[in-house]
Motif scaffolding. Structure first.
Motif, PDB file in Angstrom:
ATOM      1  N   GLY A   1      -9.507   4.628  -6.843  1.00 41.99           N
ATOM      2  CA  GLY A   1      -9.530   6.049  -6.519  1.00 41.99           C
ATOM      3  C   GLY A   1      -8.510   6.876  -7.285  1.00 41.99           C
ATOM      4  N   HIS A   2      -7.605   6.217  -7.996  1.00 41.14           N
ATOM      5  CA  HIS A   2      -6.620   6.967  -8.785  1.00 41.14           C
ATOM      6  C   HIS A   2      -7.326   7.745  -9.891  1.00 41.14           C
TER       7      HIS A   2
ATOM      8  N   TYR B   1       2.653   1.923  -3.236  1.00 43.76           N
ATOM      9  CA  TYR B   1       1.695   2.428  -4.218  1.00 43.76           C
ATOM     10  C   TYR B   1       1.539   3.941  -4.082  1.00 43.76           C
ATOM     11  N   HIS B   2       1.390   4.420  -2.849  1.00 45.04           N
ATOM     12  CA  HIS B   2       1.217   5.859  -2.638  1.00 45.04           C
ATOM     13  C   HIS B   2       2.469   6.626  -3.044  1.00 45.04           C
TER      14      HIS B   2
ATOM     15  N   THR C   1      -8.412   1.659  -3.358  1.00 45.96           N
ATOM     16  CA  THR C   1      -7.396   2.710  -3.449  1.00 45.96           C
ATOM     17  C   THR C   1      -6.964   2.898  -4.897  1.00 45.96           C
ATOM     18  N   CYS C   2      -6.779   1.792  -5.609  1.00 50.03           N
ATOM     19  CA  CYS C   2      -6.417   1.880  -7.032  1.00 50.03           C
ATOM     20  C   CYS C   2      -7.536   2.522  -7.847  1.00 50.03           C
TER      21      CYS C   2
ATOM     22  N   HIS D   1      -9.610  -2.933   0.275  1.00 47.15           N
ATOM     23  CA  HIS D   1      -9.181  -1.550   0.491  1.00 47.15           C
ATOM     24  C   HIS D   1      -8.102  -1.170  -0.527  1.00 47.15           C
ATOM     25  N   LEU D   2      -7.189  -2.095  -0.793  1.00 48.45           N
ATOM     26  CA  LEU D   2      -6.140  -1.813  -1.768  1.00 48.45           C
ATOM     27  C   LEU D   2      -6.728  -1.597  -3.169  1.00 48.45           C
TER      28      LEU D   2
ATOM     29  N   GLY E   1       0.816  -1.215   0.000  1.00 50.65           N
ATOM     30  CA  GLY E   1       0.000   0.000   0.000  1.00 50.65           C
ATOM     31  C   GLY E   1       0.847   1.260   0.000  1.00 50.65           C
ATOM     32  N   GLU E   2       1.845   1.292   0.860  1.00 49.46           N
ATOM     33  CA  GLU E   2       2.692   2.483   0.950  1.00 49.46           C
ATOM     34  C   GLU E   2       3.501   2.701  -0.330  1.00 49.46           C
TER      35      GLU E   2
ATOM     36  N   TYR F   1     -18.322  -1.900   0.380  1.00 44.41           N
ATOM     37  CA  TYR F   1     -17.259  -1.845  -0.623  1.00 44.41           C
ATOM     38  C   TYR F   1     -17.836  -1.571  -2.015  1.00 44.41           C
TER      39      TYR F   1
ATOM     40  N   ARG G   1     -18.708   2.076  -2.268  1.00 40.39           N
ATOM     41  CA  ARG G   1     -17.508   2.878  -2.537  1.00 40.39           C
ATOM     42  C   ARG G   1     -17.054   2.704  -3.986  1.00 40.39           C
TER      43      ARG G   1
END
Length: 1049
Positions: free
Chosen positions: A355-356, A303-304, A352-353, A348-349, A300-301, A391, A394
């Motif tokens: 959300g890009h 990725y950010h 997160t993707c 969640h991961l 995750g980190e 999920y 979202r």
């Protein structure tokens, strides 16, 4: 014959000479080298070129030739030559270094991999290669070794290598046993040379990714090596992906320079992780899974960091890893949510993707969501769905953001736009997953979005919310009364100057809400007004018309009057014709009311001139649309066959009540060429008019058919007599008029009693001289001949045997034209004549003479080199003609002099891998069997039966042998059904002989493949014979053929 190596080098030089202007020389060199590659001499020439090392081009050609020969022509080499070939190949590989041109290295390494797969006598190729080139060798060389090891698993399942099922099983078992050796080699390579040389590191990871395709529990030993940690270390570092791309010079010279290798390392490590997870999904190796999945969940980190660095390559790689992890664990997550490997952290991961900001990153995750929806749907448990509901909410919210169009976009998205296609895929995804949270909740979610002040001020935010609503609108129950009314109110109150895309999406939303609106008829006038106002807009016409259609179920449309009123009011809007077509088909033609529905506006809001249409009868409207000269229908309004669908539907629906208005329709036909209407539209109208004409009294049919055909035939005569040049798809194209005539003859279907003259018989005879003249004038033009034959086909079908007066001149003409030009359409027309006339005893002799006249030029054409392959249409039409003879006049056909030639051609043509041609040939042989088996109550049965027995006694064994050869070595699996049907028919006719013929063929089948490996055992041959000969259905034989062919492919 010896090939001069200098001549080969000269041809290669010509082929690769970029400055050569003479294209003919280039093509000659290419053709000559291609023939050389297919010859037996190519083996020796390629070896000589590689030893000479004259230049890069000659070495590349030689390496490519060796690969091609080993892949496709390995059987040319005797088994005793395999060892010397291997020795030569190994010598060539020993000269490969990291500076060797990559194309040459790849071709040679793949060639050696293919050789190892073919060569059964090479018992341990992997072990031998590791011994010769591995780290512990006296002359280690990991570059060719790793390239060969990369290729081996990939080539194992290549269908270009005809290894056979048994050899593939044998190799798969061998590869499984060698996994520990591969792991050890890669561990040593990465920890020693790979630690300092990035090119070795890259190849080692590529090799590992390739070998993960071999599924075995032996992979558990990876946990005791540095490989898993190394892969995870690479993917944890997004800066690896951010290295600059290779310069053009480096890429041209080799693919081992540091700038290229480092930029690819992150991608290759990602491939490794994804391949490993696919393997773990099958093998479930718990220790390896825990280590690998734990490492992935820590990405995750990184990725950010990649997002902060704006490194799209690393971001894409992480999205791939997270998606693959999700797909691997999806069933565990559903069965054991938040327990062990069922951790929902991967969701969640993935979110997160999504959300890009780049929608292409979000799209990478779509496969996971599809798979999740499938698993949950099968599970069918509300409690489990409830856990995944947040999920999905979202997900939908993120998809809403991705569907937002750029605010400076001025028009409507076009279908060719990548973003348009992405939004379509978003809709498909939402439709798949929405059951998890519920359509109403999704609709409410977007309704809340629309209430935001920012959304109401920005058209693109509003449009995206309406677009998401559109995906689920059809799922809403019609009784819903909380969410939809305020949304509908907002849509219907949109200002006229709203952005075009918002209006477009709003209209689509209304179309999706048609069932809901049908249950709330009080809103229907407002909805119809909203749609009607948007019809004049060319961008909205399509969707508005379709929405109008969707909102007009039969019980809301009290008569055909209203439909035709729409049709005439918007005569210049092409897509309203589409709506008219479907509306008419849902409106009964027996309604008597002549008043407009109460909800309908009294006139279109954009014009008052259309008031004249109200209160008119349906056919009055048609008269008005022509007599008052509405705006011309330009090409942009008639493409795609829109108009003819509506006009055809009008005619079809009204034909029982339209006779009194038929003169008006004939007036339209006579005036069609004064409008800018496509020929497709005219053909559509002619279909409708012809179908109406068939309901009329005999005399009326006769007179109007003459008028109808005269309009078409007169201009065709003009083209021929004035020798006008053909302009495709214009009035000067004979095909235009031939197609119109064909449409008329095809759709006039009057009821004719036995003994009565067909009302169209005189018309057909009057048309024939012009069609005959067309044959003469355009005999060399295949396109015109095909359409002329098609027109005659429908003319003959129209009047059937009453076209007998033209039979003799027609046969004489098409026989001569076929001999001169060889157009297969004449064979097809001949089959139509056989179908119509061969049941008449007096016509059989003439038709057989036609068949025999066709036979000689057909035989000459098909027996040329590659004749069957180059002329599949001739094969198709020829055997269709023969099959028609078997159906209509079996005995005369079975006794004709051309039969042996036909059968010999059929025995060769049954091995042709062309779907339609092969099917026609096998239908012929099936018809041959049926001729000797069916209709045993007819007087000629004994004669037929005896003739067919004699044919199969002579050719049966050859037929079965060729069909087995075709199914095993030539035909794709989807064509096996026709072979199976032929087998089944022959077994029905004579099962004992079929069993003997099949056994004889199986005895001579090669039991070893080109590498000398046993392809099939005696027991497997016996099982196949038993499966086929004991089958009670065609499907069983098809399955047996497919399975059997895998032993040789």
């Amino acid at each position: 014959m010896e090939v001069d190596i200098n001549e080969v080098l000269a041809a290669i030089s010509t082929l690769y000479d970029a400055e050569l202007q003479d294209k003919q020389k280039h093509d000659q060199a290419s053709k000559w080298l291609g023939q050389l590659q297919r010859s037996v001499q190519a083996w020796k020439v390629a070896d000589q070129l590689l030893h000479a090392k004259r230049d890069v081009n000659s070495c590349f050609f030689a390496a490519q030739t060796l690969r091609t020969k080993i892949q496709l022509y390995f059987g040319e080499l005797p088994v005793e030559a395999h060892a010397s070939l291997r020795a030569s190949m190994l010598e060539h590989l020993s000269h490969i270094t990291e500076h060797t041109y990559q194309g040459i290295a790849t071709q040679l390494c793949v060639a050696l991999a293919d050789l190892a797969l073919h060569m059964a006598s090479w018992e341990d190729p992997i072990g031998d290669l590791i011994t010769q080139f591995g780290p512990r060798s006296s002359t280690p060389n990991l570059v060719p070794l790793l390239e060969v090891l990369i290729a081996l698993p990939e080539e194992l399942h290549s269908r270009q290598l005809r290894l056979g099922l048994n050899r593939r099983k044998q190799l798969d078992e061998y590869f499984r046993r060698k996994v520990p050796s591969i792991v050890e080699l890669l561990h040593v390579g990465v920890s020693t040379e790979g630690a300092t040389k990035e090119s070795t590191h890259l190849k080692a990871l590529r090799c590992l990714a390739s070998w993960f395709n071999i599924h075995t529990e032996e992979w558990v030993m990876l946990t005791n090596t540095c490989l898993v940690g190394d892969i995870l270390n690479v993917v944890r570092n997004p800066q690896v992906s951010a290295c600059k791309p290779p310069c053009k010079m480096c890429f041209a010279e080799c693919m081992f320079c540091s700038c290229f290798v480092i930029s690819r390392l992150h991608e290759i490590a990602t491939d490794c992780v994804c391949s490993a997870m696919i393997m773990l999904e099958a093998e479930r190796i718990q220790p390896l899974a825990e280590v690998l999945f734990a490492g992935v969940l820590q990405l995750g980190e990184p990725y950010h960091i990649a997002v902060a660095m704006e490194d799209i390559n690393a971001i894409t790689n992480y999205a791939r890893i997270f998606s693959e992890l999700g797909e691997t664990l999806v069933e565990v997550m559903v069965d054991q949510p938040d327990q062990g490997l069922g951790s929902l952290q991967v969701l969640h991961l993935l979110l997160t993707c999504i959300g890009h900001h780049d929608w292409e990153v979000a799209e990478i995750t779509f496969n996971f969501w599809y798979k999740l929806s499938e698993v949950l749907y099968r599970k069918n448990c509300d409690n489990v769905n409830e856990q995944f509901k947040p999920y999905v909410e979202r997900l939908i919210e993120a998809l809403y953001r991705h569907c937002q169009i750029e605010p400076d976009h001025e028009s409507i998205l076009v279908q060719q736009d990548d973003f348009y296609e992405f939004r379509e895929r978003v809709q498909e995804l939402i439709k798949d997953v929405v059951f998890i949270c519920g359509s109403k909740l999704c609709f409410q979610q977007m309704a809340h979005v629309l209430q935001s002040p920012d959304v109401t001020k920005n058209w693109n935010l509003m449009e995206a919310a309406l677009f998401i609503m559109q995906s689920v609108a059809k799922n809403l129950v019609p009784e819903e009364s909380e969410v939809v009314p305020p949304i509908l109110e907002g849509v219907l109150s949109q200002p006229d100057d709203v952005h075009l895309q918002v209006a477009f999406t709003s209209v689509q939303l209304l179309a999706e809400l048609n069932e809901w609106i049908a249950c709330h008829p009080n809103l229907l006038p407002l909805v119809l007004q909203f749609l009607t106002k948007r019809l004049p807009n060319k961008h909205l016409a399509t969707v508005a018309a379709k929405s109008n259609l969707s909102l007009s179920p039969p019980h809301h449309c009290s008569n055909l009057h209203a439909v035709l009123w729409i049709f005439s009011s918007f005569i210049t809007t092409k897509d309203l014709y589409i709506a008219t077509t479907s509306l008419i088909r849902t409106t009964t033609t027996t309604q008597k009311s002549q008043t407009l529905p109460s909800f309908w506006p009294t006139a279109p809001p954009h014009t008052s001139s259309h008031l004249r249409f109200i209160g008119k009868s349906p056919l009055d409207l048609i008269h008005l649309t022509t007599s008052h000269h509405p705006p011309p229908l330009g090409p942009n309004l008639i493409n795609g066959g829109r108009i003819e669908k509506a006009l055809d539907a009008v005619c079809q629906s009204c034909r029982d009540h339209i006779e009194q208005h038929f003169d008006g329709l004939m007036h339209i036909i006579a005036s069609l060429d004064s409008f800018s209407i496509s020929n497709e539209a005219v053909v559509g109208l002619l279909k409708g008019v012809a179908s109406i004409l068939g309901r009329f009294p005999r005399e009326r049919i006769k007179d109007d058919m003459k008028k109808l055909c005269l309009v078409q035939i007169s201009y065709l005569q003009k083209i021929i007599e004035e020798n006008l040049p053909i302009e495709k798809n214009t009035k000067n194209d004979p095909v235009v008029w031939l197609d119109r005539l064909a449409a008329i003859f095809r759709n006039v279907n009057p009821i004719v009693q036995n003994g009565e003259q067909h009302p169209c018989q005189e018309v057909v005879m009057e048309v024939w001289p012009t069609l005959s003249l067309t044959f003469q004038r355009y005999s060399s033009d295949l396109r015109v001949m095909e359409h002329c034959c098609r027109c005659l086909r429908f003319a003959v079908r129209c009047v059937h045997q009453q076209s007998a007066p033209l039979l003799s001149p027609l046969v004489e003409q098409i026989v001569g034209l076929y001999a001169a030009h060889g157009h297969s359409c004449f064979l097809y027309l001949g089959s139509i004549l056989v179908d119509e006339y061969a049941s008449e005893v007096g016509c059989v002799a003439g038709l057989l003479a036609m068949l025999e006249a066709f036979t000689q030029p057909t035989f000459v054409l098909l027996t040329q080199p590659n004749g069957f392959r180059d002329h599949p249409d001739t094969v198709d039409d020829w055997f269709r003609l023969c099959a028609r003879f078997l159906q209509r006049a079996p005995v005369p056909f079975l006794q004709c002099s051309a039969l042996n030639t036909i059968l010999e051609c059929g025995l060769q043509a049954c091995m042709l891998d062309h779907k339609e041609a092969n099917a026609a040939v096998l239908k012929f042989f099936q018809g041959l069997v049926e001729a000797g088996r069916k209709d045993d109550d007819r007087a000629d049965f004994e004669t037929r039966h005896t003739l067919v027995i004699n044919i199969f006694n002579t050719h049966g064994e050859s037929l079965i042998g060729n069909l087995v050869t075709a199914a095993v070595f030539i035909l794709p699996q989807y064509m096996h059904h026709d072979v199976a049907e032929t087998f089944f028919q022959i077994m029905q006719f004579d099962r004992p002989k079929f069993c003997l013929w099949l056994e004889a063929k199986l005895k001579v089948l090669p039991t070893k493949n080109s590498g000398g490996v046993e392809a099939i055992t005696r027991n497997e041959l016996v099982e196949f014979h038993k499966a086929v000969t004991q089958a009670e259905r065609t499907k069983e034989i098809t399955r047996a053929l497919v399975d059997f062919s895998r032993f040789f492919s």
